[in-house]
Design a protein around this motif. Structure first.
Motif, PDB file in Angstrom:
ATOM      1  N   LYS A   1      -6.336   5.548  -1.599  1.00  6.10           N
ATOM      2  CA  LYS A   1      -7.126   4.684  -2.476  1.00  6.10           C
ATOM      3  C   LYS A   1      -6.238   3.704  -3.235  1.00  6.10           C
ATOM      4  O   LYS A   1      -6.659   2.584  -3.552  1.00  6.10           O
ATOM      5  N   GLY A   2      -4.990   4.087  -3.500  1.00  6.07           N
ATOM      6  CA  GLY A   2      -4.039   3.125  -4.054  1.00  6.07           C
ATOM      7  C   GLY A   2      -3.774   1.998  -3.076  1.00  6.07           C
ATOM      8  O   GLY A   2      -3.663   0.827  -3.467  1.00  6.07           O
ATOM      9  N   ALA A   3      -3.687   2.334  -1.801  1.00  2.68           N
ATOM     10  CA  ALA A   3      -3.502   1.305  -0.772  1.00  2.68           C
ATOM     11  C   ALA A   3      -4.702   0.365  -0.718  1.00  2.68           C
ATOM     12  O   ALA A   3      -4.548  -0.846  -0.523  1.00  2.68           O
ATOM     13  N   VAL A   4      -5.914   0.908  -0.886  1.00  3.86           N
ATOM     14  CA  VAL A   4      -7.110   0.063  -0.885  1.00  3.86           C
ATOM     15  C   VAL A   4      -7.056  -0.948  -2.033  1.00  3.86           C
ATOM     16  O   VAL A   4      -7.383  -2.125  -1.852  1.00  3.86           O
ATOM     17  N   LEU A   5      -6.629  -0.514  -3.213  1.00  6.52           N
ATOM     18  CA  LEU A   5      -6.520  -1.440  -4.343  1.00  6.52           C
ATOM     19  C   LEU A   5      -5.537  -2.566  -4.042  1.00  6.52           C
ATOM     20  O   LEU A   5      -5.822  -3.742  -4.293  1.00  6.52           O
ATOM     21  N   ALA A   6      -4.370  -2.212  -3.519  1.00 13.76           N
ATOM     22  CA  ALA A   6      -3.352  -3.218  -3.236  1.00 13.76           C
ATOM     23  C   ALA A   6      -3.822  -4.186  -2.152  1.00 13.76           C
ATOM     24  O   ALA A   6      -3.629  -5.409  -2.252  1.00 13.76           O
ATOM     25  N   MET A   7      -4.430  -3.646  -1.105  1.00 11.26           N
ATOM     26  CA  MET A   7      -4.939  -4.479  -0.024  1.00 11.26           C
ATOM     27  C   MET A   7      -6.012  -5.436  -0.526  1.00 11.26           C
ATOM     28  O   MET A   7      -6.043  -6.614  -0.162  1.00 11.26           O
ATOM     29  N   THR A   8      -6.882  -4.939  -1.386  1.00  9.64           N
ATOM     30  CA  THR A   8      -7.959  -5.762  -1.926  1.00  9.64           C
ATOM     31  C   THR A   8      -7.403  -6.949  -2.706  1.00  9.64           C
ATOM     32  O   THR A   8      -7.857  -8.083  -2.538  1.00  9.64           O
ATOM     33  N   ARG A   9      -6.423  -6.705  -3.552  1.00 10.62           N
ATOM     34  CA  ARG A   9      -5.844  -7.789  -4.360  1.00 10.62           C
ATOM     35  C   ARG A   9      -5.236  -8.867  -3.479  1.00 10.62           C
ATOM     36  O   ARG A   9      -5.425 -10.068  -3.705  1.00 10.62           O
ATOM     37  N   GLU A  10      -4.483  -8.442  -2.471  1.00  8.60           N
ATOM     38  CA  GLU A  10      -3.832  -9.448  -1.622  1.00  8.60           C
ATOM     39  C   GLU A  10      -4.843 -10.252  -0.819  1.00  8.60           C
ATOM     40  O   GLU A  10      -4.752 -11.483  -0.747  1.00  8.60           O
ATOM     41  N   LEU A  11      -5.827  -9.582  -0.230  1.00  8.58           N
ATOM     42  CA  LEU A  11      -6.838 -10.305   0.540  1.00  8.58           C
ATOM     43  C   LEU A  11      -7.630 -11.262  -0.341  1.00  8.58           C
ATOM     44  O   LEU A  11      -7.998 -12.356   0.085  1.00  8.58           O
ATOM     45  N   ALA A  12      -7.878 -10.857  -1.572  1.00  4.02           N
ATOM     46  CA  ALA A  12      -8.602 -11.735  -2.493  1.00  4.02           C
ATOM     47  C   ALA A  12      -7.830 -13.027  -2.737  1.00  4.02           C
ATOM     48  O   ALA A  12      -8.426 -14.117  -2.787  1.00  4.02           O
ATOM     49  N   MET A  13      -6.523 -12.919  -2.871  1.00  2.00           N
ATOM     50  CA  MET A  13      -5.712 -14.110  -3.122  1.00  2.00           C
ATOM     51  C   MET A  13      -5.625 -15.001  -1.879  1.00  2.00           C
ATOM     52  O   MET A  13      -5.728 -16.221  -1.949  1.00  2.00           O
ATOM     53  N   VAL A  14      -5.462 -14.374  -0.740  1.00  2.00           N
ATOM     54  CA  VAL A  14      -5.281 -15.120   0.506  1.00  2.00           C
ATOM     55  C   VAL A  14      -6.538 -15.901   0.875  1.00  2.00           C
ATOM     56  O   VAL A  14      -6.458 -17.034   1.374  1.00  2.00           O
ATOM     57  N   HIS A  15      -7.703 -15.329   0.621  1.00  2.00           N
ATOM     58  CA  HIS A  15      -8.948 -15.922   1.126  1.00  2.00           C
ATOM     59  C   HIS A  15      -9.839 -16.536   0.042  1.00  2.00           C
ATOM     60  O   HIS A  15     -10.978 -16.918   0.334  1.00  2.00           O
ATOM     61  N   ALA A  16      -9.321 -16.647  -1.173  1.00  2.00           N
ATOM     62  CA  ALA A  16     -10.146 -17.168  -2.272  1.00  2.00           C
ATOM     63  C   ALA A  16     -10.631 -18.587  -1.996  1.00  2.00           C
ATOM     64  O   ALA A  16     -11.790 -18.927  -2.292  1.00  2.00           O
TER      65      ALA A  16
END
Length: 282
Positions: free
Chosen positions: A174-189
């Motif tokens: 679940k820590g990995a999910v948080l980190a992945m979410t943040r990066e994808l949010a920045m890349v695709h905003a």
């Protein structure tokens, strides 16, 4: 009055029970067409029946998929686009909390690998194919921007503060999910694709109750909860509805906590009476 998800389509994994089922019902109530995806096809089909009985004006379909298999995840997204014409909301909710998950000394490698495959790779693949689908959504003629979509990933409070009952593989996943979410949010905003995680606190769902399978384990969780009770799946579904709707149009990269105050708590008062869920949730 149009619902908050009118004219939208959603794909929800782990939709046969718990948060996934409650979210499917709530999204349909708000006007969305919903593809209910679960490894247990019969459970997903029961959800479809409930939607069709209650909300006949929307479309609901069931699909069997193992999110630990990339081909299954792609097939689910492809089906949603084929049947509904587009994908607006991807709720990567499916996950496992294995009863043999323990601390660093006792957790077997096979439990670790299985948890990571489903909870991390499954979310990655869900994001990957949802992004590809959302890139094909039409341009909003008023804003002049592609309408994009909303991706919601189920994380957990344990990714923020750790768990009192050892479950190392789950917590790490679940820590990995948080980190992945943040990066994808920045890349695709800039593409109009919002990516957020939702972090439930301890819920009265089969997934957690099967893990907290003794009174001692349950009490160890409850003692840390400011509200003195386990949450209800529908309470998390309401958070997912906000993240999936245009009400959260300026929200991306967040870890949205629905945890009864748990992650904000330092010391929980002892001896205070536990709160009951609102009558509307019972």
């Amino acid at each position: 009055m149009p619902g908050r998800l009118q004219y939208k389509s959603a794909l929800i994994t782990g939709a046969g029970s718990g948060i996934g089922l409650e979210s499917s019902l709530l999204f349909a109530q708000e006007g969305a067409n919903v593809l209910l995806v679960d490894i247990n096809l019969a459970a997903a089909e029961r959800g479809v029946t409930l939607i069709r009985d209650r909300f006949p004006e929307v479309r609901a379909l069931a699909f069997r998929a193992d999110v630990g298999l990339e081909a299954d995840v792609k097939a689910a997204v492809d089906l949603a686009v084929k049947e509904f014409g587009r994908l607006d909301i991807m709720f990567n909710n499916a996950g496992i909390m294995h009863p043999n998950d323990d601390n660093a000394l006792n957790t077997e490698e096979r439990i670790w690998d299985l948890t990571m495959t489903i909870n991390v790779k499954g979310v990655w693949w869900g994001c990957k194919y949802a992004i590809l689908a959302m890139r094909q959504n039409p341009v909003d003629e008023i804003k002049g921007l592609r309408s994009g979509g909303s991706i919601i990933n189920t994380a957990s409070f344990v990714a923020i503060m750790g768990a009192a009952t050892p479950q190392l593989a789950y917590t790490a996943s679940k820590g990995a999910v948080l980190a992945m979410t943040r990066e994808l949010a920045m890349v695709h905003a800039r593409e109009g694709i919002r990516v957020n995680s939702i972090c439930p606190g301890p819920l009265k769902t089969p997934l957690l109750m099967d893990f907290l399978n003794t009174p001692e384990k349950r009490e160890r969780r409850l003692v840390h909860l400011p509200m003195g009770r386990f949450g209800e799946a529908v309470e998390v579904a309401k958070g997912a509805l906000f993240l999936g709707s245009d009400d959260s149009s300026y929200v991306t990269g967040t870890d949205f906590k629905v945890d009864g105050g748990l992650t904000s708590c330092y010391v929980t008062p002892v001896g205070e009476p536990a709160l009951s869920p609102p009558a509307s949730l019972i």
